[in-house]
Design a protein around this motif. Structure first.
Motif, PDB file in Angstrom:
ATOM      1  N   THR A  43       0.858  -1.181   0.000  1.00  0.00           N
ATOM      2  CA  THR A  43       0.000   0.000   0.000  1.00  0.00           C
ATOM      3  C   THR A  43       0.899   1.237   0.000  1.00  0.00           C
ATOM      4  OG1 THR A  43      -0.044   0.153   2.406  1.00  0.00           O
ATOM      5  CG2 THR A  43      -1.742  -1.220   1.370  1.00  0.00           C
ATOM      6  N   PRO A  44       0.364   2.379  -0.393  1.00  0.00           N
ATOM      7  CA  PRO A  44       1.157   3.612  -0.307  1.00  0.00           C
ATOM      8  C   PRO A  44       1.650   3.880   1.117  1.00  0.00           C
ATOM      9  CG  PRO A  44      -0.800   3.981  -1.649  1.00  0.00           C
ATOM     10  CD  PRO A  44      -0.930   2.602  -1.049  1.00  0.00           C
ATOM     11  N   GLU A  45       0.837   3.496   2.108  1.00  0.00           N
ATOM     12  CA  GLU A  45       1.242   3.690   3.502  1.00  0.00           C
ATOM     13  C   GLU A  45       2.453   2.824   3.853  1.00  0.00           C
ATOM     14  OE1 GLU A  45      -1.980   2.886   2.627  1.00  0.00           O
ATOM     15  OE2 GLU A  45      -2.808   4.906   2.841  1.00  0.00           O
ATOM     16  N   THR A  46       2.454   1.577   3.363  1.00  0.00           N
ATOM     17  CA  THR A  46       3.584   0.674   3.625  1.00  0.00           C
ATOM     18  C   THR A  46       4.844   1.207   2.966  1.00  0.00           C
ATOM     19  OG1 THR A  46       2.105  -1.240   3.784  1.00  0.00           O
ATOM     20  CG2 THR A  46       4.435  -1.688   3.370  1.00  0.00           C
ATOM     21  N   ILE A  47       4.730   1.676   1.738  1.00  0.00           N
ATOM     22  CA  ILE A  47       5.887   2.231   1.035  1.00  0.00           C
ATOM     23  C   ILE A  47       6.408   3.458   1.777  1.00  0.00           C
ATOM     24  CG2 ILE A  47       6.624   3.397  -1.081  1.00  0.00           C
ATOM     25  CD1 ILE A  47       4.672   1.470  -2.571  1.00  0.00           C
ATOM     26  N   ALA A  48       5.499   4.333   2.214  1.00  0.00           N
ATOM     27  CA  ALA A  48       5.905   5.534   2.949  1.00  0.00           C
ATOM     28  C   ALA A  48       6.595   5.158   4.258  1.00  0.00           C
ATOM     29  CB  ALA A  48       4.699   6.424   3.219  1.00  0.00           C
ATOM     30  N   LEU A  49       6.071   4.152   4.940  1.00  0.00           N
ATOM     31  CA  LEU A  49       6.667   3.697   6.198  1.00  0.00           C
ATOM     32  C   LEU A  49       8.088   3.176   5.962  1.00  0.00           C
ATOM     33  CD1 LEU A  49       6.386   2.953   9.230  1.00  0.00           C
ATOM     34  CD2 LEU A  49       5.480   0.749   8.459  1.00  0.00           C
ATOM     35  N   LEU A  50       8.263   2.365   4.932  1.00  0.00           N
ATOM     36  CA  LEU A  50       9.587   1.823   4.638  1.00  0.00           C
ATOM     37  C   LEU A  50      10.549   2.925   4.198  1.00  0.00           C
ATOM     38  CD1 LEU A  50       8.549  -1.500   2.872  1.00  0.00           C
ATOM     39  CD2 LEU A  50       9.417  -1.217   5.200  1.00  0.00           C
ATOM     40  N   GLU A  51      10.075   3.883   3.434  1.00  0.00           N
ATOM     41  CA  GLU A  51      10.932   5.009   3.043  1.00  0.00           C
ATOM     42  C   GLU A  51      11.364   5.822   4.259  1.00  0.00           C
ATOM     43  OE1 GLU A  51       9.343   5.853  -1.508  1.00  0.00           O
ATOM     44  OE2 GLU A  51       8.404   6.935   0.159  1.00  0.00           O
ATOM     45  N   LEU A  52      10.432   6.030   5.176  1.00  0.00           N
ATOM     46  CA  LEU A  52      10.747   6.758   6.403  1.00  0.00           C
ATOM     47  C   LEU A  52      11.801   6.012   7.222  1.00  0.00           C
ATOM     48  CD1 LEU A  52      10.152   9.102   8.390  1.00  0.00           C
ATOM     49  CD2 LEU A  52       8.341   7.651   9.346  1.00  0.00           C
ATOM     50  N   GLU A  53      11.647   4.701   7.343  1.00  0.00           N
ATOM     51  CA  GLU A  53      12.621   3.906   8.093  1.00  0.00           C
ATOM     52  C   GLU A  53      13.995   3.939   7.420  1.00  0.00           C
ATOM     53  OE1 GLU A  53      12.391   2.818  11.076  1.00  0.00           O
ATOM     54  OE2 GLU A  53      10.255   3.221  11.292  1.00  0.00           O
TER      55      GLU A  53
END
Length: 126
Positions: free
Chosen positions: A81-91
């Motif tokens: 999901t876009p949220e998962t991608i954003a979370l991984l990018e943030l990490e």
């Protein structure tokens, strides 16, 4: 397997294993006597969790990506999901910041150590 064996096999304390379970990172079944019983795949799961924690991920982030963890060393996210991608990018960005800080600290300590060695009196020859 009981918590003591899981602790022994993974090198993670019993206290931390109970914490991982409390955080929803691993699961056990309760025996009639109340003892925790962990399935064999918990060994790999604990090692994955430990690696992710060592990499700097929070338990909340790990809990979100746990369903995507395959065998050790592999993450399967078939439809992120876009949220998962954003979370991984943030990490990833947080990891890069930690690496930069550690590099600066290491370089400063190396320079300090070099100065200390220059200032230290020479050892007498034996």
């Amino acid at each position: 397997m009981r918590i003591g064996e899981l602790s022994e096999r993974t090198g993670v304390s019993r206290r931390m294993l109970r914490y991982y379970e409390e955080q929803g990172l691993i699961a056990s079944h309760r025996c009639a006597n109340g003892y925790r019983d962990y399935p064999e795949p918990c060994v790999d799961r604990v090692q994955q969790v430990r690696g992710l924690l060592d990499a700097g991920l929070s338990t909340q982030t790990i809990r979100r990506i746990l369903p995507c963890l395959g065998p050790p060393g592999r993450i399967d996210i078939p439809n992120p999901t876009p949220e998962t991608i954003a979370l991984l990018e943030l990490e990833c960005a947080r990891m890069s910041q930690r690496i930069d800080r550690l590099t600066r600290n290491r370089d400063a300590m190396t320079a300090y150590l070099a100065d200390v060695r220059k200032a230290a009196p020479a050892e007498p020859a034996a």
